[in-house]
Design an enzyme around this catalytic site. Sequence first.
Site, PDB file in Angstrom:
ATOM      1  N   ASP A 204       5.087  19.621   8.047  1.00 34.68           N
ATOM      2  CA  ASP A 204       6.143  20.645   7.923  1.00 34.68           C
ATOM      3  C   ASP A 204       7.275  20.153   7.034  1.00 34.68           C
ATOM      4  OD1 ASP A 204       4.963  20.344  10.773  1.00 34.68           O
ATOM      5  OD2 ASP A 204       5.356  22.491  10.549  1.00 34.68           O
TER       6      ASP A 204
ATOM      7  N   ARG B 226      -4.941  10.053   4.269  1.00 34.28           N
ATOM      8  CA  ARG B 226      -3.755  10.826   4.672  1.00 34.28           C
ATOM      9  C   ARG B 226      -2.753  10.899   3.511  1.00 34.28           C
ATOM     10  NH1 ARG B 226      -1.480  14.017   8.169  1.00 34.28           N
ATOM     11  NH2 ARG B 226       0.442  12.945   7.664  1.00 34.28           N
TER      12      ARG B 226
ATOM     13  N   ARG C 128      -8.445  -0.473   4.831  1.00 31.80           N
ATOM     14  CA  ARG C 128      -7.662   0.590   4.170  1.00 31.80           C
ATOM     15  C   ARG C 128      -6.312   0.056   3.713  1.00 31.80           C
ATOM     16  NH1 ARG C 128      -6.030   5.241   7.432  1.00 31.80           N
ATOM     17  NH2 ARG C 128      -4.738   5.322   5.587  1.00 31.80           N
TER      18      ARG C 128
ATOM     19  N   LYS D 288       0.863  -1.202   0.000  1.00 35.00           N
ATOM     20  CA  LYS D 288       0.000   0.000   0.000  1.00 35.00           C
ATOM     21  C   LYS D 288       0.886   1.235   0.000  1.00 35.00           C
ATOM     22  CE  LYS D 288      -1.525   1.795   4.204  1.00 35.00           C
ATOM     23  NZ  LYS D 288      -1.318   3.224   4.351  1.00 35.00           N
ATOM     24  N   ASN D 289       1.901   1.254   0.852  1.00 34.58           N
ATOM     25  CA  ASN D 289       2.702   2.472   1.024  1.00 34.58           C
ATOM     26  C   ASN D 289       3.663   2.710  -0.131  1.00 34.58           C
ATOM     27  OD1 ASN D 289       1.288   2.923   3.339  1.00 34.58           O
ATOM     28  ND2 ASN D 289       2.908   2.257   4.726  1.00 34.58           N
TER      29      ASN D 289
ATOM     30  N   ASP E 253       5.007   0.602  12.031  1.00 35.44           N
ATOM     31  CA  ASP E 253       3.769  -0.022  11.550  1.00 35.44           C
ATOM     32  C   ASP E 253       3.655  -1.480  11.975  1.00 35.44           C
ATOM     33  OD1 ASP E 253       4.555   1.933   8.833  1.00 35.44           O
ATOM     34  OD2 ASP E 253       2.825   2.282  10.127  1.00 35.44           O
TER      35      ASP E 253
ATOM     36  N   ARG F  67       0.848  14.145  13.165  1.00 32.55           N
ATOM     37  CA  ARG F  67       1.356  13.901  11.807  1.00 32.55           C
ATOM     38  C   ARG F  67       1.518  15.195  11.019  1.00 32.55           C
ATOM     39  NH1 ARG F  67      -1.448   8.602   9.516  1.00 32.55           N
ATOM     40  NH2 ARG F  67       0.437   8.564   8.264  1.00 32.55           N
ATOM     41  N   PRO F  68       2.440  16.019  11.436  1.00 28.47           N
ATOM     42  CA  PRO F  68       2.657  17.314  10.791  1.00 28.47           C
ATOM     43  C   PRO F  68       3.140  17.127   9.354  1.00 28.47           C
ATOM     44  CG  PRO F  68       4.501  16.788  12.219  1.00 28.47           C
ATOM     45  CD  PRO F  68       3.471  15.704  12.425  1.00 28.47           C
TER      46      PRO F  68
ATOM     47  N   CYS G 267      -4.343  12.560  12.807  1.00 31.15           N
ATOM     48  CA  CYS G 267      -5.362  11.510  12.890  1.00 31.15           C
ATOM     49  C   CYS G 267      -5.145  10.793  14.216  1.00 31.15           C
ATOM     50  CB  CYS G 267      -5.248  10.555  11.704  1.00 31.15           C
ATOM     51  SG  CYS G 267      -3.718   9.643  11.720  1.00 31.15           S
TER      52      CYS G 267
HETATM   53  C1  EPZ Z   1       4.060   7.106   6.304  1.00 35.68           C
HETATM   54  O1  EPZ Z   1       3.268   8.124   6.875  1.00 35.68           O
HETATM   55  C2  EPZ Z   1       3.159   5.903   6.127  1.00 35.68           C
HETATM   56  N1  EPZ Z   1       2.081   6.235   5.173  1.00 35.68           N
HETATM   57  C3  EPZ Z   1       2.593   5.484   7.481  1.00 35.68           C
HETATM   58  O2  EPZ Z   1       1.872   4.299   7.239  1.00 35.68           O
HETATM   59  C4  EPZ Z   1       3.746   5.155   8.424  1.00 35.68           C
HETATM   60  O3  EPZ Z   1       3.229   4.881   9.714  1.00 35.68           O
HETATM   61  C5  EPZ Z   1       4.696   6.344   8.508  1.00 35.68           C
HETATM   62  O4  EPZ Z   1       5.124   6.723   7.181  1.00 35.68           O
HETATM   63  C6  EPZ Z   1       5.951   6.019   9.315  1.00 35.68           C
HETATM   64  O5  EPZ Z   1       6.624   4.923   8.737  1.00 35.68           O
HETATM   65  C7  EPZ Z   1       2.344   6.121   3.856  1.00 35.68           C
HETATM   66  O6  EPZ Z   1       3.438   5.771   3.455  1.00 35.68           O
HETATM   67  C8  EPZ Z   1       1.214   6.430   2.916  1.00 35.68           C
HETATM   68  P1  EPZ Z   1       6.092  10.362   8.503  1.00 35.68           P
HETATM   69  P2  EPZ Z   1       3.853   9.631   6.935  1.00 35.68           P
HETATM   70  O7  EPZ Z   1       6.001  11.717   7.884  1.00 35.68           O
HETATM   71  O8  EPZ Z   1       4.728   9.889   5.758  1.00 35.68           O
HETATM   72  C9  EPZ Z   1       7.495  11.347  13.080  1.00 35.68           C
HETATM   73  C10 EPZ Z   1       0.368   2.705   7.738  1.00 35.68           C
HETATM   74  O9  EPZ Z   1       0.153   2.175   8.807  1.00 35.68           O
HETATM   75  N2  EPZ Z   1       8.887  11.323  12.634  1.00 35.68           N
HETATM   76  O10 EPZ Z   1       7.247   9.489   8.146  1.00 35.68           O
HETATM   77  O11 EPZ Z   1       2.716  10.538   7.212  1.00 35.68           O
HETATM   78  C11 EPZ Z   1       6.653  12.368  12.351  1.00 35.68           C
HETATM   79  O12 EPZ Z   1       6.673  13.610  13.013  1.00 35.68           O
HETATM   80  C12 EPZ Z   1       0.516   4.190   7.643  1.00 35.68           C
HETATM   81  O13 EPZ Z   1       0.573   2.090   6.645  1.00 35.68           O
HETATM   82  C13 EPZ Z   1       9.869  11.629  13.558  1.00 35.68           C
HETATM   83  O14 EPZ Z   1       9.561  11.925  14.710  1.00 35.68           O
HETATM   84  O15 EPZ Z   1       4.772   9.536   8.242  1.00 35.68           O
HETATM   85  C14 EPZ Z   1       5.285  11.726  12.408  1.00 35.68           C
HETATM   86  O16 EPZ Z   1       4.678  12.005  13.638  1.00 35.68           O
HETATM   87  C15 EPZ Z   1       0.125   4.857   8.926  1.00 35.68           C
HETATM   88  N3  EPZ Z   1      11.166  11.588  13.164  1.00 35.68           N
HETATM   89  C16 EPZ Z   1       5.601  10.233  12.318  1.00 35.68           C
HETATM   90  O17 EPZ Z   1       6.950  10.089  12.728  1.00 35.68           O
HETATM   91  C17 EPZ Z   1      11.532  11.239  11.892  1.00 35.68           C
HETATM   92  O18 EPZ Z   1      12.740  11.226  11.589  1.00 35.68           O
HETATM   93  C18 EPZ Z   1       5.482   9.647  10.933  1.00 35.68           C
HETATM   94  O19 EPZ Z   1       6.080  10.567  10.070  1.00 35.68           O
HETATM   95  C19 EPZ Z   1      10.522  10.940  10.969  1.00 35.68           C
HETATM   96  C20 EPZ Z   1       9.201  10.983  11.355  1.00 35.68           C
END
Ligand code: EPZ
Length: 415
Positions: free
Chosen positions: A126, A94, A395, A24-25, A302, A123-124, A118
């Site tokens: 930025d 998302r 999903r 999916k991802n 995950d 999930r910023p 969510c």
């Molecule tokens: C992707 O979400 C995935 N979604 C998520 O999968 C997965 O949980 C997540 O990456 C983390 O692996 C897709 O690929 C479509 P992020 P994304 O921006 O890109 C913090 C699932 O279950 N963070 O990598 O929105 C960040 O602030 C879904 O399949 C750090 O703290 O996630 C955020 O709160 C849910 N330090 C969270 O992690 C870092 O170095 C995820 O951030 C990087 C991120």
Amino acid sequence: MHTHRFLVTGGQKLKGMVKVGGSKNAALPIIAAALLTDEEVVLTNVPDIADVAVFSKILQAVGVETHYDGDCFKILAKTVKNIEVEHALVSKLRGSSLLLSPLLVRNKEVRLAFPGGCVIGKRPIDAHLDAFKALGAHVLASDEFLHLKTDQLVGCDFTMTEASVTGTENAIIAAGQTTIRLAASEPHVQDLCHFLNAMGAKISGIGNHTLHIEGVDKLHGAEHRVTSDYLEAGTLVIAAAITGGEVTVQDIRPHHLDVFWQKLREVGVQFELGDDYVTVFPSNHLKAITLKTAIFPSFPTDLQAPFATLLTKAEGTSSIFETLFEGRLQYLHELEKMGLQPRTLSPYRAEFAGPVQLKAATVASWDLRAGAAVVLAALAAEGQSEITDIYYIDRGYAKFEEKLRSLGAKIERVE
Ligand code: EPZ
């Protein structure tokens, strides 16, 4: 749709073979990147999940032709309308943030109603916006509604403000002659790079945290088989281990799960790894461990909830440290209903003593991975459990109950 539930009767040792589907991802960013060309793109091994269906509707809303038969996904983006992408569709997904880059590249502008955080955390985005600014875009609005414009995207050498997965993917899709540092390197980021190279891009450093992208004039159509879903693979491995069964999970890429295998060994789960399969054997005397998540190639966030569920059967006190999301320990409340006595120490830390024989209960899915975790718990619990809010599971997991049933699980979907 929202009333669907699973009824699961625990106690069956899973047995047999099951094939993992497409990731999916990986499918989501690759479908977004397909908008960079006006030639046809043909993707195979695209999982039949709700997120792909929603993404397809969003593409059609901006005038892109899509055709999906449950495996093969065809995309023809002759033109892409420069219109606001409506909230009704975007709020379901998302991953729709991945549209920001191709629409910005194609139209030099993008307007997207964007959902905030969510249930698993704020999930910023930025990291996405900082990357777009580095590449020469102007952020005109960035709250519930995103509006970005650019005269001309320019390549540069920049460092992500955090190793965000979709933030990195957006940066890769928008980049020209560019070096991206602190890039996320998850298997789906790697698969996106391989797909873009198949379209004529020249990306090197794939799998590392520094990516070099050579500018090319034009990207052409391509065919690509989406990589297998290591998160589904890990979930199915845990389903086998938690029921004490013997299962072979096929079409996996073992190196996508190196730390996962390390942790399974540390717990004492017996398994044999092949080049594209793993066979899990019945294991007893599982041992409690400390589980800490971090960005790839560390232990994946995950798989934290599914793995912690396995640890309810391990001897000793297990400690969970979810370093990425501040809202990803909620499933422990559901396991509490089944007899676990977890201690939540902070939004990121929890611990619990095992082994505990879980009892059937009515439990909820908090997010797609937490939903999978409570299904795994129900497979190991005594009695019949009911799992609600399973649209979360739909999903991200294609044919989840069919796959488990094919291994002997007693699980059915009821209205
Ligand atoms: C992707 O979400 C995935 N979604 C998520 O999968 C997965 O949980 C997540 O990456 C983390 O692996 C897709 O690929 C479509 P992020 P994304 O921006 O890109 C913090 C699932 O279950 N963070 O990598 O929105 C960040 O602030 C879904 O399949 C750090 O703290 O996630 C955020 O709160 C849910 N330090 C969270 O992690 C870092 O170095 C995820 O951030 C990087 C991120």
